[in-house]
Design a protein around this motif. Structure first.
Motif: not given
Length: 539
Positions: A413-419, A429-431, A469-475, A502-505
């Motif tokens: 689970a990823y949270k991107i915020s200023k603080r 984003l949660v995967v 699940w490969t690096q190519a699939a992730a990209q 989003l893509g970076n996460l």
């Protein structure tokens, strides 16, 4: 509209106030009606913690203590509870409580405006970590010398764990200070247990709270008007603040008062009053409905009641999925989590609410109830537009059903915020992925901050499901995820930033699934210092 008298315990004595408007906050009652001006208003939105007070609520035979923000908490919601403000914790002879004395000794105050809030959060820490070790007359509490924080499944041990820097940081996460750099305040938290002990007379307080509950529980006939709805609910048709205690009563009240504003902790609705100056003719408060305060465990899922606090809800989720601990701690500050509810967060439907992407990724369902019956649907189907839901006028959110973890589940689970702490997400984003061999057997992706509603990344899920699940699939998934939504630009982030993140996460998720470590922001601090220490060092 009329309101029933507001009654709670303060300084060991019952307080009863009449004619308290339904939208009046606890802070206003304390400062303006009771003259307790030590409690301060800073931000008026539950961010800074200057208004922190502690409430005590009966749980079985004992009392559970919670630090909350009084600036956005409606006063009537503390009906039947105990309330401590900063004026209330020193001894009758003026002897300072350890929370106060430690702040003095450690020089934890400079301008002093935030100090009352910090002291009350320290009082909450004291009651949670230190008081349970003291001699107590509450028979269901641990014996002297044993330790088990209330609300925690921790086993008893011979002595309490030290209040470490990490514990202090977690417990003080809802308090901001612009002067001290936090170090002396953390020192104070750690020094409290070395000072002469102070105990709440819980035996007497339990009796008082029970007596208060008996007074409040008037017979239906005493409150009923000639309307049939009053006879069913036990409330006058003109009652402005409705505080049902049972699910049956809640559903009847919802049917008879469809226009009443539902509140479930007020950590968002409270801002409608303090910031937007909205008023409500009537309020329906779900937080004391006993059936909905529970978290129930079943073979295939856990059911979190809509009135369960965010603290309790996340405790249950973290118990099942420990990797969510940091995400849970970053969901606002502790006073907000102690007051707000998971049901309220879900029903509010904010596109930047952090719980919904997580629940969507976990495959959660929401149970809606009315006097007519109930229905259940996947959480993502609950939202029909910006802050709009499919709730009927007579329905309420009752339960959130979360599937239990499956073997092989990989969740991030990823949270991107200023603080880092106590801030609203720009992107969440949660995967949740489960592999069989190297093939994606199941996949759930929930996103927040990128659409008008919390949303499932259905196209990205479809791309990955059943594929290796490969690096190519992730990209490729990163490309599809970026194209799946059309976020807006606002004060928190630009649309382009959100799309790129989003893509970076997704790429980060790939790296973590391959065992790459030490790429989390929470680890990027100066060795030996906490996050707050770093903030102070650079201030």
């Amino acid at each position: 509209m009329e309101t029933s008298p507001l009654a709670f315990i303060r300084r060991g004595q019952p307080v009863t106030l009449g004619n308290v408007p339904p939208g009046r906050t606890l802070l206003e009652v304390l400062r303006e009606d009771l003259g307790a001006t030590g409690t301060k208003e800073g931000c008026g939105e539950g961010d800074c913690g200057a208004c922190t007070v502690v409430i005590g609520e009966l749980e079985g035979d004992c009392i559970r203590y919670r630090a909350i923000n009084s600036c956005i908490r409606l006063a009537h919601s503390v009906q039947g509870m105990a309330v401590w403000a900063v004026e209330d914790i020193a001894g009758a002879d003026g002897t300072l409580h350890p929370a106060q004395e430690a702040m003095v000794r450690c020089h934890g105050s400079q301008c002093g405006f935030c100090t009352p809030g910090f002291v009350m959060s320290l009082f909450g820490i004291y009651q949670k970590y230190i008081a349970p070790t003291l001699v107590t007359t509450c028979t269901s509490l641990p014996p002297e010398g044993a330790f088990a924080p209330r609300g925690s499944p921790a086993a008893l041990s011979a002595s309490p764990p030290a209040i470490t820097r990490e514990v202090a940081q977690e417990e003080l996460s809802g308090n901001l200070c612009r002067c001290t750099g936090y170090r002396p305040i953390f020192d104070a938290a750690q020094q409290m247990e070395t000072l002469p002990a102070v105990k709440v007379d819980e035996k007497a307080l339990v009796r008082q709270l029970r007596a208060l509950a008996c007074v409040r529980a008037e017979p239906v006939e005493a409150l009923a008007s000639t309307s049939t709805s009053s006879a069913r609910t036990g409330f006058s048709a003109r009652t402005a603040y409705l505080l049902p205690k049972s699910l049956q009563q809640l559903l009847a009240l919802r049917a008879s008062h469809p226009q009443a504003q539902i509140v479930a902790g007020c950590t968002d609705v409270g801002l409608w009053g303090t910031k937007l100056h909205m008023t409500f003719d009537s309020v329906l408060d779900v937080t004391q409905v006993r059936e909905l305060k529970r978290v129930e465990h079943y073979d295939r899922h856990i059911a979190i009641g809509a009135a369960a606090t965010l603290t309790d809800a996340f405790d249950a989720l973290v118990q099942e999925r420990p990797q969510l601990k940091t995400f849970a701690q970053r969901f606002a500050g502790l006073p907000v989590r102690n007051s707000g509810t998971l049901g309220g967060n879900v029903a509010n439907g904010s596109p930047i609410g952090d719980s919904m992407p997580l629940l969507i990724a976990l495959g959660a369902n929401v149970v809606l109830m009315s006097a007519r019956g109930h229905r259940e649907l996947p959480l993502e189907q609950f939202y029909s537009g910006y802050r709009k839901t499919v709730l009927a006028p007579d329905e309420v959110v009752a339960w959130i059903k979360v599937p239990r973890p499956q073997a092989g589940e990989f969740l991030r689970a990823y949270k991107i915020s200023k603080r880092f702490d106590d801030d609203i997400s720009a992107v969440c984003l949660v995967v949740n992925m489960r592999l069989e061999g190297d093939v994606v057997a199941s996949i759930g992706i929930g996103a927040g901050g990128v659409a008008a509603t919390p949303i499932r990344a259905a196209a990205t899920e479809s791309l990955l499901l059943g594929k290796p699940w490969t690096q190519a699939a992730a990209q490729e998934a990163a490309v599809v995820l970026r194209a799946e939504f059309r976020p807006i630009s606002d004060m928190r982030a630009s649309a382009g930033y959100r799309t790129e993140v989003l893509g970076n996460l997704m790429r980060r998720f790939w790296l973590e699934s391959q065992g790459v470590e030490n790429i989390n922001l929470e680890l990027a601090v100066i060795p030996g210092l906490t996050r707050h220490d770093n903030i102070g060092a650079g201030a």
